[in-house]
Enzyme design. Sequence first.
Site, PDB file in Angstrom:
ATOM      1  CG  HIS A   1       2.243   0.765  -6.380  1.00 26.75           C
ATOM      2  ND1 HIS A   1       2.417   1.781  -7.308  1.00 26.75           N
ATOM      3  CD2 HIS A   1       1.748  -0.297  -7.067  1.00 26.75           C
ATOM      4  CE1 HIS A   1       2.041   1.354  -8.505  1.00 26.75           C
ATOM      5  NE2 HIS A   1       1.628   0.103  -8.388  1.00 26.75           N
TER       6      HIS A   1
ATOM      7  CB  SER B   1       0.943  -2.719 -10.139  1.00 32.90           C
ATOM      8  OG  SER B   1       0.203  -1.539  -9.894  1.00 32.90           O
TER       9      SER B   1
ATOM     10  CG  ASP C   1       3.946   4.522  -5.678  1.00 33.06           C
ATOM     11  OD1 ASP C   1       2.736   4.775  -5.584  1.00 33.06           O
ATOM     12  OD2 ASP C   1       4.385   3.441  -6.147  1.00 33.06           O
TER      13      ASP C   1
END
Length: 473
Positions: free
Chosen positions: A442, A209, A439
């Site tokens: 990311h 990702s 998070d």
Amino acid sequence: MGLKLFIEKRAIEDLEVVKFSLFLFGSLLNVGEIRCRSTSFNRRALNAESPRVLNVSSPKALNVLSAKPLCFTSSRVYHRLGWVSRLFPVLILIGALISFIILLHGGYIYVLPSLSQAFYGHGVLKFNDSSNVCDIFYGSWVIDDDYPFYNASDCPFAEQGFNCLGNGRKDRDYLKWRWKPKNCDIPRFNVHNVLEMLRDKRIVFVGDSMSRTQWESLICLLMTGVEDKKSVYEVNGNKITKRIRFLGVRFTSFNFTIEFFRSVFLVQHGWMPRHAPKRVRSTLKLDKLDDVSNEWINADVLIFNTGQWWVPGKLFETGCYFQVGNSVKLGMSIPAAFKMALGTWASWVENTIDTNRTLVFFRTFEPSHWSEKSRRFCNVTQNPLLETEGRDRSIFSETIFEVIKNMTVPITVLQVTSMSAFRRDAHVGGWSDNPMVPDCSHWCLPGLPDIWNEIFLSYLLADYGLPAVNGKQ
């Protein structure tokens, strides 16, 4: 330009230098002979035309013609030229040795960027000192009000989960930081140069990702230079989500595509083999590259990354273990398996990819900034950290360097680990499309991945030989 082609070119250039030097030296030797022959000819001419005026057989008459002894009538001159003739082979040997050293130095300068990620000019970086040496990944973060270059809400290819401003983040300081190498400047992003550079090409990102985030960032950066936004589209009409294994965006006006293949381990993930222990639900086949690897071959540029999934929570705790051949390696450590997987990738690149056509990059591991190992607490700061807190080091990044330095083809490593370690402020945090799940892995868009792409594009501009304009878009 490959190493072989580069060295051949330098060898030709050096050979021309040697030839010219030999020609010049030979000319110098011939000057004395030409002068002497010319003088002798003139003397004969004088004797023929004016025998009554000048009697050249008289020593006194010779002294009238020249106050100094003539060239080849002097034993001293013969003696000097004898020594020069003896030294001539020595001078040739010295010239050849100097040319070899120059050639060797040229090959070293070419290879070094791939091994230590240093730029040596190429018309891309502007140096700030006289050393002409720049480690582009050694520097600091500085405020720059020209950032960001785009708004994620206006880019249909920016995943909603990474659009921190669109998801309610109020502070904007994290958007204003530019990476400044110590001894040089990264050329300012010029979208028109980049669009032209990528014309008729196929750019492929392969990884997890984090790779997808960089892929989205690059597309959003490039869309700022496209007038007809509808001419940019996903080739299969898919929306950008993490569940799709292939995504490809085409820029019709410039006839190029930027693609993403989801391959979080790079090697093949398979189901439980027969007769495996009950705890084994699936395996990573460390000696077999991902089964979609054939789709990567004909790219003009390949950018790989892996690392985020090489953790116990994604492997052992889900019942995933390592496999080599038909044997399941229950006791193999993650670092050892990671190195073996990278070895498989390296062999595939060496045997499958034509590096005269395809430029190959590998981006190193990007650090996370969780407050503790359980990954439940995510403290996103307003500004970059003053210290890396040890996150500038990674066994994965070190392994990447170790494997790539032993490869027989040129690979460019994008060493983003250290520079990203300062950016606790740039994570998604609680500003994702699911704010209940913090998070600190990311990154927001716009944000840090844009800087990765600026560095990546600087390398491309160097390789493709297009000028980088240090002005605003």
